[in-house]
Design a protein around this motif. Structure first.
Motif, PDB file in Angstrom:
ATOM      1  N   ALA A  24      35.154  48.735 109.237  1.00 45.50           N
ATOM      2  CA  ALA A  24      36.128  49.824 109.277  1.00 45.50           C
ATOM      3  C   ALA A  24      37.559  49.303 109.201  1.00 45.50           C
ATOM      4  CB  ALA A  24      35.951  50.630 110.564  1.00 45.50           C
ATOM      5  N   TYR A  25      38.430  50.081 108.568  1.00 38.39           N
ATOM      6  CA  TYR A  25      39.865  49.843 108.676  1.00 38.39           C
ATOM      7  C   TYR A  25      40.332  50.480 109.972  1.00 38.39           C
ATOM      8  CZ  TYR A  25      39.198  48.983 103.717  1.00 38.39           C
ATOM      9  OH  TYR A  25      38.740  48.505 102.524  1.00 38.39           O
ATOM     10  N   THR A  26      41.184  49.789 110.722  1.00 36.97           N
ATOM     11  CA  THR A  26      41.641  50.321 112.007  1.00 36.97           C
ATOM     12  C   THR A  26      43.156  50.188 112.137  1.00 36.97           C
ATOM     13  OG1 THR A  26      41.373  48.194 113.132  1.00 36.97           O
ATOM     14  CG2 THR A  26      39.479  49.687 113.162  1.00 36.97           C
TER      15      THR A  26
ATOM     16  N   LYS B 272      34.909  51.515 105.856  1.00 37.18           N
ATOM     17  CA  LYS B 272      35.349  50.925 104.589  1.00 37.18           C
ATOM     18  C   LYS B 272      34.638  51.503 103.371  1.00 37.18           C
ATOM     19  CE  LYS B 272      37.086  46.581 106.462  1.00 37.18           C
ATOM     20  NZ  LYS B 272      36.986  45.099 106.532  1.00 37.18           N
ATOM     21  N   ARG B 273      33.466  52.135 103.594  1.00 33.26           N
ATOM     22  CA  ARG B 273      32.765  52.747 102.464  1.00 33.26           C
ATOM     23  C   ARG B 273      33.534  53.928 101.883  1.00 33.26           C
ATOM     24  NH1 ARG B 273      27.838  55.072 104.448  1.00 33.26           N
ATOM     25  NH2 ARG B 273      28.885  55.021 106.478  1.00 33.26           N
ATOM     26  N   PHE B 274      34.499  54.470 102.658  1.00 33.93           N
ATOM     27  CA  PHE B 274      35.121  55.731 102.240  1.00 33.93           C
ATOM     28  C   PHE B 274      36.581  55.596 101.816  1.00 33.93           C
ATOM     29  CE2 PHE B 274      31.856  57.196 105.470  1.00 33.93           C
ATOM     30  CZ  PHE B 274      30.880  57.364 104.498  1.00 33.93           C
ATOM     31  N   LEU B 275      37.040  54.390 101.639  1.00 35.18           N
ATOM     32  CA  LEU B 275      38.424  54.174 101.222  1.00 35.18           C
ATOM     33  C   LEU B 275      38.465  52.848 100.474  1.00 35.18           C
ATOM     34  CD1 LEU B 275      41.179  55.567 101.546  1.00 35.18           C
ATOM     35  CD2 LEU B 275      41.466  54.349 103.717  1.00 35.18           C
ATOM     36  N   SER B 276      39.020  52.871  99.252  1.00 33.49           N
ATOM     37  CA  SER B 276      39.007  51.632  98.463  1.00 33.49           C
ATOM     38  C   SER B 276      40.279  51.519  97.632  1.00 33.49           C
ATOM     39  CB  SER B 276      37.787  51.612  97.533  1.00 33.49           C
ATOM     40  OG  SER B 276      38.061  52.365  96.364  1.00 33.49           O
TER      41      SER B 276
ATOM     42  N   MET C  19      47.865  56.260 109.446  1.00 32.84           N
ATOM     43  CA  MET C  19      47.089  56.545 108.231  1.00 32.84           C
ATOM     44  C   MET C  19      47.545  55.664 107.079  1.00 32.84           C
ATOM     45  SD  MET C  19      46.325  60.618 107.996  1.00 32.84           S
ATOM     46  CE  MET C  19      47.821  61.329 108.638  1.00 32.84           C
ATOM     47  N   LYS C  20      48.868  55.480 106.964  1.00 33.99           N
ATOM     48  CA  LYS C  20      49.395  54.597 105.913  1.00 33.99           C
ATOM     49  C   LYS C  20      48.836  53.179 106.066  1.00 33.99           C
ATOM     50  CE  LYS C  20      53.641  52.760 103.870  1.00 33.99           C
ATOM     51  NZ  LYS C  20      53.198  51.357 103.844  1.00 33.99           N
ATOM     52  N   ALA C  21      48.756  52.700 107.304  1.00 33.34           N
ATOM     53  CA  ALA C  21      48.227  51.351 107.542  1.00 33.34           C
ATOM     54  C   ALA C  21      46.774  51.237 107.078  1.00 33.34           C
ATOM     55  CB  ALA C  21      48.349  50.995 109.026  1.00 33.34           C
ATOM     56  N   LEU C  22      45.979  52.272 107.338  1.00 38.37           N
ATOM     57  CA  LEU C  22      44.575  52.248 106.890  1.00 38.37           C
ATOM     58  C   LEU C  22      44.496  52.202 105.365  1.00 38.37           C
ATOM     59  CD1 LEU C  22      42.901  54.947 109.223  1.00 38.37           C
ATOM     60  CD2 LEU C  22      43.176  52.495 109.627  1.00 38.37           C
ATOM     61  N   ALA C  23      45.305  53.053 104.718  1.00 40.18           N
ATOM     62  CA  ALA C  23      45.292  53.097 103.251  1.00 40.18           C
ATOM     63  C   ALA C  23      45.782  51.771 102.670  1.00 40.18           C
ATOM     64  CB  ALA C  23      46.146  54.260 102.756  1.00 40.18           C
ATOM     65  N   ASP C  24      46.831  51.210 103.280  1.00 42.16           N
ATOM     66  CA  ASP C  24      47.354  49.923 102.813  1.00 42.16           C
ATOM     67  C   ASP C  24      46.293  48.827 102.952  1.00 42.16           C
ATOM     68  OD1 ASP C  24      49.763  51.071 102.194  1.00 42.16           O
ATOM     69  OD2 ASP C  24      50.819  50.339 103.973  1.00 42.16           O
ATOM     70  N   ASP C  25      45.601  48.818 104.084  1.00 43.47           N
ATOM     71  CA  ASP C  25      44.543  47.823 104.300  1.00 43.47           C
ATOM     72  C   ASP C  25      43.475  47.906 103.215  1.00 43.47           C
ATOM     73  OD1 ASP C  25      45.647  46.681 106.487  1.00 43.47           O
ATOM     74  OD2 ASP C  25      44.141  47.359 107.923  1.00 43.47           O
ATOM     75  N   ALA C  26      43.206  49.145 102.794  1.00 43.29           N
ATOM     76  CA  ALA C  26      42.171  49.341 101.769  1.00 43.29           C
ATOM     77  C   ALA C  26      42.691  49.018 100.371  1.00 43.29           C
ATOM     78  CB  ALA C  26      41.662  50.788 101.815  1.00 43.29           C
TER      79      ALA C  26
ATOM     80  N   ALA D 264      14.321  55.184 114.312  1.00 46.75           N
ATOM     81  CA  ALA D 264      13.288  56.212 114.429  1.00 46.75           C
ATOM     82  C   ALA D 264      13.834  57.631 114.347  1.00 46.75           C
ATOM     83  CB  ALA D 264      12.535  56.036 115.746  1.00 46.75           C
ATOM     84  N   ASP D 265      15.074  57.835 114.764  1.00 49.41           N
ATOM     85  CA  ASP D 265      15.501  59.231 114.868  1.00 49.41           C
ATOM     86  C   ASP D 265      16.970  59.481 114.539  1.00 49.41           C
ATOM     87  OD1 ASP D 265      16.576  58.050 117.068  1.00 49.41           O
ATOM     88  OD2 ASP D 265      15.717  59.425 118.536  1.00 49.41           O
ATOM     89  N   ILE D 266      17.605  58.540 113.854  1.00 49.43           N
ATOM     90  CA  ILE D 266      19.027  58.733 113.528  1.00 49.43           C
ATOM     91  C   ILE D 266      19.209  58.974 112.030  1.00 49.43           C
ATOM     92  CG2 ILE D 266      21.312  57.643 113.515  1.00 49.43           C
ATOM     93  CD1 ILE D 266      20.724  56.430 116.122  1.00 49.43           C
ATOM     94  N   LEU D 267      19.935  60.031 111.720  1.00 48.61           N
ATOM     95  CA  LEU D 267      20.292  60.330 110.335  1.00 48.61           C
ATOM     96  C   LEU D 267      21.805  60.274 110.223  1.00 48.61           C
ATOM     97  CD1 LEU D 267      19.562  61.445 107.453  1.00 48.61           C
ATOM     98  CD2 LEU D 267      19.964  63.734 108.423  1.00 48.61           C
ATOM     99  N   LYS D 268      22.307  59.393 109.385  1.00 45.81           N
ATOM    100  CA  LYS D 268      23.750  59.308 109.170  1.00 45.81           C
ATOM    101  C   LYS D 268      24.112  60.151 107.951  1.00 45.81           C
ATOM    102  CE  LYS D 268      26.244  56.156 110.757  1.00 45.81           C
ATOM    103  NZ  LYS D 268      27.277  56.142 111.816  1.00 45.81           N
ATOM    104  N   VAL D 269      25.009  61.090 108.154  1.00 45.65           N
ATOM    105  CA  VAL D 269      25.473  61.929 107.044  1.00 45.65           C
ATOM    106  C   VAL D 269      26.992  61.848 106.978  1.00 45.65           C
ATOM    107  CG1 VAL D 269      23.509  63.499 106.908  1.00 45.65           C
ATOM    108  CG2 VAL D 269      25.310  63.929 108.589  1.00 45.65           C
ATOM    109  N   ASP D 270      27.497  60.627 107.260  1.00 43.47           N
ATOM    110  CA  ASP D 270      28.947  60.467 107.322  1.00 43.47           C
ATOM    111  C   ASP D 270      29.595  60.401 105.951  1.00 43.47           C
ATOM    112  OD1 ASP D 270      27.897  58.007 106.766  1.00 43.47           O
ATOM    113  OD2 ASP D 270      28.942  56.928 108.357  1.00 43.47           O
TER     114      ASP D 270
END
Lengths: 193, 193
Positions: A91-93, A111-115, A136-143, B17-23
């Motif tokens: 994650a970006y933090t 990190k899967r959701f920002l590139s 938020m800017k820091a997260l976007a910059d990191d990505a 066994a019982d976790i679904l991630k829909v993130d």
């Protein structure tokens, strides 16, 4: 945005010198039709700029951000807030200090959701001291993402948030309502844009 | 709801066994068009029942709840979560235990936004153990509001949430996707309704 200003006049509550409560339509109780109109207005303000994603912070940013995403036809990602500072490779933090709550939260986006391919629009409910926006800017910059601009529902333009955001390199900041001052418990809007 | 089931099949990730991630489309990254379709489906399921307000819990409930409120043309109230248990004359409060996080949060709604005149629809992203739903029911009961029903995005029907909700007196529980089991890392839907 006249509809929002009218609603703030009608239902906003001014507390003390610098607090505006809008919990009857924005950040506790929500007026979905107003959110939809705000989303459409954000889309109008930021159209044709190749936005691929809207970014916001839970929880109050979600409703306007989802409506902006709907109008722009792009996904929305809300950063999660946490009291505990967890470092993670996934994650970006960033740390965000809240002057209202006088405490620091970590915000994080997987990190899967920002590139680096993303062109992001940052959305938030308030711009006051600018801490959430800078986070938020820091997260976007990191990505390595490109920040297209920032859309704010209510800006308190007598507080230093916009200046801090500009100094950090943010451009294209649009606020749907800009408050110049509170006078005798009444909201005075900044009509300049 | 076929569109939601298809999306869960495509983008959901089964962990253990019982976790679904829909993130990737519901509770971190959000697909606004899917939220809009879900809101319309909730409105169809609960139409003509005199709903005056949609209630949910931050943060993951907000997007589907706002879209349901938009389709039903009523305000949405999201209960605030807090680690600290603050008693207040101004708010209805309830404790909600999270099995996922193994911790208890207080949820709260300002008394100005929920009353005995309200006919409320409870919305949440997941129904598993039912704790959040029971917490929302407690808030509505404290306000003397009438609960029209509950709209759930994803129900894990192999967990005891629905039974607990029914035993607590909730009726009219509709889930847009019901998961009967996870088998070999795949989601098996419960086609009964």
């Amino acid at each position: 945005m006249k509809e929002l200003e009218a609603r703030i006049k009608e239902d906003g509550r001014v507390l003390g010198a610098d607090i505006l409560k809008v919990d009857s339509f924005l950040n506790h109780q929500i007026d979905p039709k107003l959110m939809q109109a705000m989303g459409a207005e954000f889309a109008r303000l930021f159209k044709d700029q190749g936005i691929t994603k809207v970014i916001t912070v839970e929880a109050s940013g979600i409703a306007p951000a989802v409506m902006a995403g709907l109008s722009l036809d792009v996904p929305v990602v809300f950063a999660r807030k946490s009291k505990s500072r967890i470092l993670s490779d996934d994650a970006y933090t960033a740390d965000v200090y809240s002057y209202t709550k006088q405490s620091t939260n970590q915000i994080r986006i997987d990190k899967r959701f920002l590139s680096a391919d993303d062109h992001v629009l940052l959305i938030d409910d308030f711009l006051a001291n600018g801490q959430a926006l800078l986070g938020m800017k820091a997260l976007a910059d990191d990505a390595g993402a490109t920040i297209v601009g920032a859309g704010i529902v209510i800006e308190k333009s007598f507080q230093p948030g916009r200046q801090a955001a500009i100094e950090a390199g943010l451009t294209n900041i649009h606020s749907l309502a800009k408050i110049a001052a509170f006078e005798d418990g009444q909201v005075v809007f900044d009509e300049a844009n």
